[in-house]
Write an enzyme that holds these catalytic residues in place. Sequence first.
Site, mmCIF file in Angstrom:
data_model
loop_
_atom_site.group_PDB
_atom_site.id
_atom_site.type_symbol
_atom_site.label_atom_id
_atom_site.label_comp_id
_atom_site.label_asym_id
_atom_site.label_seq_id
_atom_site.Cartn_x
_atom_site.Cartn_y
_atom_site.Cartn_z
ATOM 1 N N GLY A 267 69.155 81.001 12.624
ATOM 2 C CA GLY A 267 68.352 82.205 12.828
ATOM 3 C C GLY A 267 68.232 82.548 14.303
ATOM 4 O O GLY A 267 68.547 83.658 14.725
ATOM 5 N N ALA A 268 67.780 81.584 15.094
ATOM 6 C CA ALA A 268 67.567 81.834 16.513
ATOM 7 C C ALA A 268 67.298 80.517 17.219
ATOM 8 O O ALA A 268 67.143 79.491 16.564
ATOM 9 C CB ALA A 268 66.372 82.770 16.718
ATOM 10 N N MET A 269 67.256 80.575 18.548
ATOM 11 C CA MET A 269 67.095 79.351 19.325
ATOM 12 C C MET A 269 66.162 79.570 20.501
ATOM 13 O O MET A 269 66.312 80.529 21.258
ATOM 14 C CB MET A 269 68.481 78.883 19.799
ATOM 15 C CG MET A 269 68.449 77.611 20.608
ATOM 16 S SD MET A 269 67.818 76.204 19.630
ATOM 17 C CE MET A 269 67.010 75.278 20.917
ATOM 18 N N GLU A 270 65.232 78.634 20.657
ATOM 19 C CA GLU A 270 64.120 78.775 21.602
ATOM 20 C C GLU A 270 64.416 78.325 23.031
ATOM 21 O O GLU A 270 63.494 77.961 23.766
ATOM 22 C CB GLU A 270 62.921 77.973 21.071
ATOM 23 C CG GLU A 270 63.088 76.435 21.116
ATOM 24 C CD GLU A 270 63.591 75.791 19.829
ATOM 25 O OE1 GLU A 270 64.231 76.513 19.026
ATOM 26 O OE2 GLU A 270 63.379 74.592 19.634
ATOM 27 N N HIS A 303 58.215 82.783 15.913
ATOM 28 C CA HIS A 303 58.575 81.361 15.808
ATOM 29 C C HIS A 303 59.181 80.855 17.123
ATOM 30 O O HIS A 303 58.737 79.840 17.669
ATOM 31 C CB HIS A 303 59.556 81.181 14.655
ATOM 32 C CG HIS A 303 60.032 79.775 14.448
ATOM 33 N ND1 HIS A 303 59.465 78.934 13.524
ATOM 34 C CD2 HIS A 303 61.016 79.062 15.047
ATOM 35 C CE1 HIS A 303 60.076 77.762 13.566
ATOM 36 N NE2 HIS A 303 61.031 77.818 14.475
ATOM 37 N N GLU A 304 60.165 81.559 17.616
ATOM 38 C CA GLU A 304 60.825 81.099 18.844
ATOM 39 C C GLU A 304 59.859 81.167 20.025
ATOM 40 O O GLU A 304 59.861 80.287 20.884
ATOM 41 C CB GLU A 304 62.093 81.907 19.129
ATOM 42 C CG GLU A 304 63.113 81.951 17.984
ATOM 43 C CD GLU A 304 63.458 80.606 17.373
ATOM 44 O OE1 GLU A 304 63.425 79.594 18.095
ATOM 45 O OE2 GLU A 304 63.746 80.548 16.151
ATOM 46 N N GLU A 326 59.346 71.679 14.509
ATOM 47 C CA GLU A 326 59.690 72.714 13.531
ATOM 48 C C GLU A 326 58.593 72.931 12.480
ATOM 49 O O GLU A 326 58.230 74.071 12.188
ATOM 50 C CB GLU A 326 61.030 72.405 12.865
ATOM 51 C CG GLU A 326 62.226 72.436 13.831
ATOM 52 C CD GLU A 326 62.369 73.743 14.603
ATOM 53 O OE1 GLU A 326 61.718 74.737 14.240
ATOM 54 O OE2 GLU A 326 63.120 73.761 15.599
HETATM 55 N N1 ARG Z 1 65.365 75.277 16.938
HETATM 56 C C1 ARG Z 1 65.892 76.392 16.207
HETATM 57 C C2 ARG Z 1 64.721 76.973 15.447
HETATM 58 O O1 ARG Z 1 63.981 77.681 15.978
HETATM 59 C C3 ARG Z 1 66.985 76.038 15.277
HETATM 60 C C4 ARG Z 1 68.243 75.597 15.925
HETATM 61 C C5 ARG Z 1 69.051 74.800 15.022
HETATM 62 N N2 ARG Z 1 70.401 74.755 15.405
HETATM 63 C C6 ARG Z 1 71.285 73.878 14.916
HETATM 64 N N3 ARG Z 1 72.507 73.973 15.286
HETATM 65 N N4 ARG Z 1 70.958 72.964 14.086
HETATM 66 O O2 ARG Z 1 64.403 76.668 14.369
HETATM 67 ZN ZN ZN Z 2 62.174 76.307 15.180
#
Ligand code: ARG
Ligand code: ZN
Length: 876
Positions: A267-270, A303-304, A326
């Site tokens: 979905g996205a990355m923080e 979330h991020e 998470e």
């Molecule tokens: N930390 C990210 C989130 O907001 C997810 C990233 C997961 N990426 C991965 N390659 N497993 O939930």
């Molecule tokens: Zn997350």
Amino acid sequence: MSTPSPQAMVIQRGDYRAPSYQIPEIILDLRLDPENTEVLAHLHFRRVAASPVAELPLNGEALELLSLQRDDQVLAEHEYRLTEDGLVLLNPPETFVLKTKVRLHPAANTALSGLYHAGGQFLTQCEAEGFRRITYMLDRPDCLARFTVTLHAPQKHCPVLLANGNCMAMGREAEGWHWARWEDPFPKPTYLFAMVAGDLAVVRDRYRTASGRDVALEIYVAERDTAACVQAMDSLKRAMRWDEEVYGREYDLDRYMIVATDSFNMGAMENKGLNIFNAKYVLASPETATDSDYQGIESVIAHEYFHNWTGNRVTLRDWFQLSLKEGLTVFRDQEFSADQNSRGVQRIGDVRRLRAAQFPEDAGPLAHPVRPEAYSEINNFYTATVYEKGAELIRMIHTLLGKTQFRQGMDLYFQRHDGHAVTIEDFLAAMEAANQRDLSGFRRWYSQAGTPVLRASGSYDPVQHSYTLTLHQETPATPGQSTKEPVPIPVRMALLNTQGQRAPLSGAIEGPDGEAVLLLEQREQSWTFVNLPDPVIPSLLRGFSAPVRLESAWDDEACGFLACYDDDPFNRWESIQNLAVKALLAAVADSSVTPLPAVLRDATASILRDDALDPAFRAELLTLPSEDYIGEQMSVVAVEAIHRARDTLRQDIGARFAEKWMALYHDLAAPYQRDGLAIGRRRLRNLALSHLIASDGDSREAMALHARQQYAQADNMTDRLAAFQLLVQHPHHDAKDILLDFYRKWHGYPLVIDKWFSIQAATPRPETLHQVEHLLVHPAFDWRVPNRVRAVLGGFAANPTVFHAADGSGYAFYAEQIRRLDDINPQTAARLATPLSRWRRYDAQRQQAMRAALTMLADKAKLSRDLAEVIQRSLP
Ligand code: ARG
Ligand code: ZN
């Protein structure tokens, strides 16, 4: 590129060892080229172990080492060793600077982990272990470094150069190249590193924090998408305010950047100060995005953002602690959304998702505790259990402690651990210390897999005027855990008298809203409530106060009563769902039984009559349980019978209440607006349309006409797509023209075309398999773009009668595609393979076909570690 061996090492939680060195400072210099990128790294090592070490292994994957120096001396042969997964430094000194130069190939990186080039942009994804694909490093979350990053690229192709933190300097260089230097003042683990380079437009805004600091907000998208960032920017500002108000947490840098891309695994990355997002969670306009797309953006943006404190400022010691960030951050984003919208409807949606993804996971071979014990590929543990069940555990702590006390615990957690890499245990200890509470029993929720079954029974004593409630719990065995201990289950409850009013809870501690929270800690416990002149019906597990399967002994009449009178929105919804499930299961078992018995009919009628009810909530109440959910309630999933029964029920409800549905359809028509009420009205109206089209009466043809009209004239994507889906999936409708029309209109909008693909793949018709084969060779299909692959294969796997076709054709086809995808994108392949793991839930013939599909995959040459682990756990 080296492929990881399938018998890869299993990492055990108990094997954690603190690193022997830290790298407080890292300086990176990247010369960006799609084919050959060169990365120079200066790593400042400092030994933290008490005594010298003979070997210091650094992680590195798919890297071509060009040069290697220590304190400006070229390393001699006896001073290092190159291995399959990195570089080992031999007898390193106590402090030193390591200088490495490596080459990588971003355009060939279709795994989208590390540094990759896609859609003309350079992007990174380092969580969990992508950084080791950029340079040699201690790639683990308990090593925090200050990063200085210089990017070089051709100005023409990459006018925008971004990395974490603050931009310190920029300049031009020879042959049309330019550079930019970024510094992140906050020490961070490698998984939060990010850089982006490309030709991007930026949408700017500002935010003033509670303490009066100004933050520049920037969303980077393709030039033509700049008008589609309104919801993202607005959600970001609301999330920033919310975290200040609810948790007292402010943003800490001068700049917050978000970059949208079509090529993203999740979905996205923080990443600190530089979030990278799947475009799906950034871009929206009324013409291209549905109401649920808008809601998805709001929650993922939040979330991020919330990760900046829960994840970044306080980070993880090791990946077994993943739920520490998470689970907690999902809980925070769910609460944010509940505060922005209708709390009851939000909760219903959250539980629906939990049950659709996490309950099946917890009941199958891939079951694992929220804090797993072992993994071979950590990317396989970004699961519904770690995320959604993890959020439920936080919610239970919130329920047990109370809002104010929970906040005190959070304050202490931040105070103790800001700037550190910590564990779930540290979080629980802070919650305990701040409130003088003992959560020792609660820890079992983190270590024990499986969904507890909660059985409830009760009896009213007309002589004593009392009601006795008995609760019993049992958790089924899961792989590797054959015996289970009881867990503490908070059961929010109320008593209702036969007039539907609250009865007193004398005998239990009453909570603030006149509810009680019973804590079931033993296998079985009873509670007696007194001073009850009349019989009562309990409303149990209000708001779904624990992630359990509740089996209550109430009869249909009691369920029907709760479906009309329960004042807890979640429980009211749950009661009518239960009635529908029960009716459907009866019709599945015996096709001559009507799926619309009197209680369900009456409950439906009363909801349909209740025009004062919030339309979004009304739509939830009237939405039938999914085929998968019905299947979950059976010991052997009766694929076709479930489909038939559910179709019949939809038809019956459509026909029986045709007039009311028709009235709703006409009365709820309105020009497009974006507020909650308008969203609810659209949802209810489209539900009406679907029931009318499903109905067998005269209205069906007339409604198909309405649907065509709605498709053609809608002023928003929610309505257009609803009509489109009904027409495409309608068994008696020729969809060719409408499919063509839709494609022609939207071919320039990848996110809309994803919908076009997935609706076709999810069409419950025998010829779908054949059509999906065509979709895979459609010019707009691209194996390298996860959204597109998920649209088709994900849509297909969510199509029960086609994926689970009795002859096994769906499985064989599907496995073939997973096999192909594994060579391109192992992470996505492994994730898409998980539906095959559920083979035990089906009849013998299907079991055999599903196992054959898994075996075929197991025999694949160059099987990725990701997919190998999923298969191996699915086929013990
Ligand atoms: N930390 C990210 C989130 O907001 C997810 C990233 C997961 N990426 C991965 N390659 N497993 O939930
Ligand atoms: Zn997350």
